[in-house]
Scaffold this motif. Sequence first.
Motif, PDB file in Angstrom:
ATOM      1  N   TRP A  42      11.320  53.585  68.188  1.00  0.00           N
ATOM      2  CA  TRP A  42      11.896  54.332  67.065  1.00  0.00           C
ATOM      3  C   TRP A  42      11.741  53.590  65.741  1.00  0.00           C
ATOM      4  CZ3 TRP A  42      12.297  59.111  68.303  1.00  0.00           C
ATOM      5  CH2 TRP A  42      12.627  59.471  69.604  1.00  0.00           C
ATOM      6  N   GLY A  43      10.595  52.964  65.545  1.00  0.00           N
ATOM      7  CA  GLY A  43      10.314  52.294  64.288  1.00  0.00           C
ATOM      8  C   GLY A  43      10.981  50.944  64.125  1.00  0.00           C
ATOM      9  N   GLU A  44      11.474  50.376  65.208  1.00  0.00           N
ATOM     10  CA  GLU A  44      12.117  49.057  65.160  1.00  0.00           C
ATOM     11  C   GLU A  44      11.487  48.138  66.190  1.00  0.00           C
ATOM     12  OE1 GLU A  44      16.694  50.510  64.313  1.00  0.00           O
ATOM     13  OE2 GLU A  44      16.185  49.705  66.256  1.00  0.00           O
ATOM     14  N   LEU A  45      11.479  46.864  65.874  1.00  0.00           N
ATOM     15  CA  LEU A  45      11.093  45.857  66.851  1.00  0.00           C
ATOM     16  C   LEU A  45      12.277  45.652  67.783  1.00  0.00           C
ATOM     17  CD1 LEU A  45       9.306  43.535  67.928  1.00  0.00           C
ATOM     18  CD2 LEU A  45      10.358  42.083  66.173  1.00  0.00           C
ATOM     19  N   ARG A  46      12.032  45.728  69.062  1.00  0.00           N
ATOM     20  CA  ARG A  46      13.085  45.483  70.048  1.00  0.00           C
ATOM     21  C   ARG A  46      12.659  44.323  70.933  1.00  0.00           C
ATOM     22  NH1 ARG A  46      16.239  50.372  70.896  1.00  0.00           N
ATOM     23  NH2 ARG A  46      16.231  51.370  68.866  1.00  0.00           N
ATOM     24  N   ILE A  47      13.489  43.300  70.993  1.00  0.00           N
ATOM     25  CA  ILE A  47      13.265  42.160  71.870  1.00  0.00           C
ATOM     26  C   ILE A  47      14.455  42.100  72.810  1.00  0.00           C
ATOM     27  CG2 ILE A  47      12.914  39.677  72.056  1.00  0.00           C
ATOM     28  CD1 ILE A  47      11.941  39.699  69.142  1.00  0.00           C
ATOM     29  N   TYR A  48      14.179  42.206  74.101  1.00  0.00           N
ATOM     30  CA  TYR A  48      15.237  42.173  75.105  1.00  0.00           C
ATOM     31  C   TYR A  48      15.174  40.828  75.824  1.00  0.00           C
ATOM     32  CZ  TYR A  48      15.361  47.163  74.211  1.00  0.00           C
ATOM     33  OH  TYR A  48      15.456  48.385  73.598  1.00  0.00           O
TER      34      TYR A  48
END
Length: 120
Positions: A42-48
């Motif tokens: 959704w247009g964001e960087l996601r780091i889990y």
Amino acid sequence: MTDPDKSVGCVGSGWSRIVWEALEQAGQLGEPVSFQQIKQKWGELRIYGRTARGHYNPPGDVERRLDEILEAARAASLVTCEVCTAPAVAEKTRVRCTACADKNPVQLVCLSAAGVISHQ
């Protein structure tokens, strides 16, 4: 850390610096951190990521600091072009500067704990 030969995610090459800074900061927390996934959503960087203690226990200082690092990376991605690193504005599912707005597809950098696996 995760298996160094296993990909944990692919992001636009413009965000690779943000990812590496977050991974470096997480590596300095004093506890092992594993990363399950790194992606654009959704247009964001996601780091889990999580510590060995995980998120199922009450968070300690290290877990809170990890959450701060990952949130800072997400926030930086909202103002950084995912293609070229220039200042940008998030729009729906993309974060691109004016010069890169018409470029498609984004060059992806696939990452692992050991480094860049490939460019796509």
